[in-house]
Scaffold this motif. Structure first.
Motif, PDB file in Angstrom:
ATOM      1  N   ARG A   1      31.140  29.052  28.995  1.00 39.37           N
ATOM      2  CA  ARG A   1      31.161  29.638  30.327  1.00 39.37           C
ATOM      3  C   ARG A   1      32.583  29.714  30.851  1.00 39.37           C
ATOM      4  O   ARG A   1      33.475  28.962  30.425  1.00 39.37           O
ATOM      5  CB  ARG A   1      30.259  28.894  31.295  1.00 39.37           C
ATOM      6  CG  ARG A   1      30.487  27.426  31.449  1.00 39.37           C
ATOM      7  CD  ARG A   1      29.266  26.783  32.108  1.00 39.37           C
ATOM      8  NE  ARG A   1      29.463  25.392  32.456  1.00 39.37           N
ATOM      9  CZ  ARG A   1      29.335  24.382  31.605  1.00 39.37           C
ATOM     10  NH1 ARG A   1      29.035  24.643  30.329  1.00 39.37           N
ATOM     11  NH2 ARG A   1      29.508  23.135  31.995  1.00 39.37           N
TER      12      ARG A   1
ATOM     13  N   GLN B   1      31.202  19.204  29.449  1.00 38.64           N
ATOM     14  CA  GLN B   1      30.991  19.277  30.891  1.00 38.64           C
ATOM     15  C   GLN B   1      32.331  19.484  31.591  1.00 38.64           C
ATOM     16  O   GLN B   1      33.376  19.046  31.104  1.00 38.64           O
ATOM     17  CB  GLN B   1      30.333  17.981  31.382  1.00 38.64           C
ATOM     18  CG  GLN B   1      28.980  17.719  30.755  1.00 38.64           C
ATOM     19  CD  GLN B   1      28.527  16.274  30.940  1.00 38.64           C
ATOM     20  OE1 GLN B   1      29.340  15.355  30.877  1.00 38.64           O
ATOM     21  NE2 GLN B   1      27.241  16.087  31.171  1.00 38.64           N
ATOM     22  N   SER B   2      32.275  20.123  32.749  1.00 39.15           N
ATOM     23  CA  SER B   2      33.519  20.483  33.430  1.00 39.15           C
ATOM     24  C   SER B   2      34.334  19.267  33.849  1.00 39.15           C
ATOM     25  O   SER B   2      35.563  19.336  33.924  1.00 39.15           O
ATOM     26  CB  SER B   2      33.226  21.375  34.640  1.00 39.15           C
ATOM     27  OG  SER B   2      32.344  20.729  35.533  1.00 39.15           O
ATOM     28  N   ASN B   3      33.689  18.120  34.079  1.00 40.33           N
ATOM     29  CA  ASN B   3      34.441  16.933  34.492  1.00 40.33           C
ATOM     30  C   ASN B   3      35.113  16.227  33.310  1.00 40.33           C
ATOM     31  O   ASN B   3      35.773  15.204  33.497  1.00 40.33           O
ATOM     32  CB  ASN B   3      33.537  15.952  35.256  1.00 40.33           C
ATOM     33  CG  ASN B   3      32.408  15.388  34.408  1.00 40.33           C
ATOM     34  OD1 ASN B   3      32.092  15.928  33.346  1.00 40.33           O
ATOM     35  ND2 ASN B   3      31.807  14.309  34.859  1.00 40.33           N
TER      36      ASN B   3
ATOM     37  N   THR C   1      36.894  18.174  30.878  1.00 39.14           N
ATOM     38  CA  THR C   1      37.766  19.143  30.204  1.00 39.14           C
ATOM     39  C   THR C   1      39.201  18.650  30.057  1.00 39.14           C
ATOM     40  O   THR C   1      39.860  18.977  29.067  1.00 39.14           O
ATOM     41  CB  THR C   1      37.776  20.485  30.960  1.00 39.14           C
ATOM     42  OG1 THR C   1      38.078  20.241  32.342  1.00 39.14           O
ATOM     43  CG2 THR C   1      36.443  21.200  30.835  1.00 39.14           C
TER      44      THR C   1
ATOM     45  N   VAL D   1      32.946  26.433  23.859  1.00 40.28           N
ATOM     46  CA  VAL D   1      33.145  27.090  25.158  1.00 40.28           C
ATOM     47  C   VAL D   1      31.989  28.056  25.391  1.00 40.28           C
ATOM     48  O   VAL D   1      31.711  28.923  24.556  1.00 40.28           O
ATOM     49  CB  VAL D   1      34.500  27.811  25.198  1.00 40.28           C
ATOM     50  CG1 VAL D   1      34.614  28.688  26.437  1.00 40.28           C
ATOM     51  CG2 VAL D   1      35.646  26.801  25.157  1.00 40.28           C
TER      52      VAL D   1
ATOM     53  N   ARG E   1      38.464  28.304  31.977  1.00 39.87           N
ATOM     54  CA  ARG E   1      39.576  28.268  32.935  1.00 39.87           C
ATOM     55  C   ARG E   1      40.127  26.853  33.103  1.00 39.87           C
ATOM     56  O   ARG E   1      41.352  26.654  33.165  1.00 39.87           O
ATOM     57  CB  ARG E   1      39.140  28.837  34.276  1.00 39.87           C
ATOM     58  CG  ARG E   1      38.895  30.338  34.241  1.00 39.87           C
ATOM     59  CD  ARG E   1      38.788  30.961  35.613  1.00 39.87           C
ATOM     60  NE  ARG E   1      38.519  32.389  35.515  1.00 39.87           N
ATOM     61  CZ  ARG E   1      39.441  33.327  35.264  1.00 39.87           C
ATOM     62  NH1 ARG E   1      40.710  32.956  35.114  1.00 39.87           N
ATOM     63  NH2 ARG E   1      39.105  34.599  35.185  1.00 39.87           N
ATOM     64  N   ARG E   2      39.260  25.860  33.157  1.00 38.26           N
ATOM     65  CA  ARG E   2      39.722  24.479  33.303  1.00 38.26           C
ATOM     66  C   ARG E   2      40.505  24.035  32.062  1.00 38.26           C
ATOM     67  O   ARG E   2      41.547  23.376  32.181  1.00 38.26           O
ATOM     68  CB  ARG E   2      38.535  23.546  33.564  1.00 38.26           C
ATOM     69  CG  ARG E   2      37.953  23.680  34.968  1.00 38.26           C
ATOM     70  CD  ARG E   2      36.734  22.787  35.151  1.00 38.26           C
ATOM     71  NE  ARG E   2      37.072  21.377  35.108  1.00 38.26           N
ATOM     72  CZ  ARG E   2      37.401  20.643  36.168  1.00 38.26           C
ATOM     73  NH1 ARG E   2      37.460  21.193  37.359  1.00 38.26           N
ATOM     74  NH2 ARG E   2      37.673  19.349  36.036  1.00 38.26           N
TER      75      ARG E   2
ATOM     76  N   LYS F   1      33.974  28.871  33.712  1.00 33.19           N
ATOM     77  CA  LYS F   1      34.536  27.701  34.387  1.00 33.19           C
ATOM     78  C   LYS F   1      35.180  26.739  33.401  1.00 33.19           C
ATOM     79  O   LYS F   1      36.287  26.235  33.634  1.00 33.19           O
ATOM     80  CB  LYS F   1      33.435  26.987  35.182  1.00 33.19           C
ATOM     81  CG  LYS F   1      33.930  25.759  35.938  1.00 33.19           C
ATOM     82  CD  LYS F   1      32.794  25.086  36.695  1.00 33.19           C
ATOM     83  CE  LYS F   1      33.295  23.868  37.461  1.00 33.19           C
ATOM     84  NZ  LYS F   1      32.188  23.186  38.184  1.00 33.19           N
ATOM     85  N   ILE F   2      34.493  26.486  32.280  1.00 35.27           N
ATOM     86  CA  ILE F   2      35.033  25.583  31.252  1.00 35.27           C
ATOM     87  C   ILE F   2      36.313  26.170  30.671  1.00 35.27           C
ATOM     88  O   ILE F   2      37.320  25.463  30.485  1.00 35.27           O
ATOM     89  CB  ILE F   2      33.991  25.361  30.135  1.00 35.27           C
ATOM     90  CG1 ILE F   2      32.773  24.587  30.672  1.00 35.27           C
ATOM     91  CG2 ILE F   2      34.606  24.639  28.937  1.00 35.27           C
ATOM     92  CD1 ILE F   2      33.042  23.147  31.024  1.00 35.27           C
TER      93      ILE F   2
END
Length: 227
Positions: free
Chosen positions: A102, A83-85, A87, A100, A107-108, A104-105
């Motif tokens: 997506r 989840q993005s929170n 990373t 991985v 890039r974070r 967003k993931i």
């Protein structure tokens, strides 16, 4: 009662037999020990038996174990849904991420990779059987995401990963693995860094190796049933 060391010998022999059957070099497949839910002392026992690559699915659990085992030269692979929170700690603590799926993931992870650390090795997870219960990109989405990952300074694109539908018959499963290998081969023609095909678990590693897997993710065959 078999020990972890005994189990590793058995799994290693299975890998050796499978690579020989596939006319592949014995060292062309890395054994990744899936240590989720297993205590640090079990990982230490596997390390003492020669393993260096360990895969974790759950961030909070893995943070504790990575701290406890900081004296060992372990290569840590994150192999669970991300989840993005969550990373940042993954970018800080792990050397590999297999999941991985997506932009967003990706890039974070790149932005949060510590300065001075080598790029994080990344596999794109492919939902190869189009299962609603599983993460991953569709085969059509591999190339666009790979293009993005390849441009991010904190990441190194290494290849593809899949978790196939376990209810398939043997022939369908083998066909699934071969399909992912075709997408992997296509990726290799575009990106020099791509060298990793992460597929195959305790029950299907032979079929995965026959289809070109370079990392098999083995849990129960090493550590016993999941806690």
């Amino acid at each position: 009662m078999f020990s972890i060391a005994d189990n590793i010998k058995t799994v290693s022999q299975r890998i050796q037999n499978a690579t020989k059957s596939a006319a592949r070099p014995a060292d062309s497949v890395t054994l990744l020990a899936v240590s989720k839910t297993k205590p640090a002392d079990a990982i230490r026992a596997a390390y003492d038996a020669g393993l260096r690559d360990f895969g974790e699915n759950y961030l909070q659990e893995s943070q504790d174990k990575i701290a406890q085992l900081s004296d060992l030269a372990i290569t840590w692979h994150f192999i669970g849904p991300l989840q993005s929170n969550k990373t940042r700690p993954v970018a800080e603590l792990f050397q590999w991420v297999h999941t991985v799926d997506r932009e967003k993931i990706a890039r974070r992870l790149s932005e949060q990779r510590p300065e001075g650390a080598p790029p994080l090795n990344v596999c794109i997870q492919v939902n190869i059987n189009d299962e609603s219960s599983k993460s991953g990109v569709s085969p059509d989405e591999i190339a666009p995401l790979a293009e993005i990952v390849s441009t991010l300074p904190g990441l190194r694109l290494r290849g593809l990963m899949c978790i196939p539908d376990p209810s398939q018959g043997e022939e369908a499963l083998a066909a699934t693995f071969r399909e992912l290998n075709r997408h992997f081969a296509a990726l290799q023609t575009r990106f020099d860094s791509v060298d990793t095909l992460s597929m195959g678990m305790s029950d299907d590693m032979e079929a995965a190796i026959a289809a070109g897997s370079t990392i098999v993710r083995i849990g129960s065959a090493i550590f016993g049933a999941r806690n």
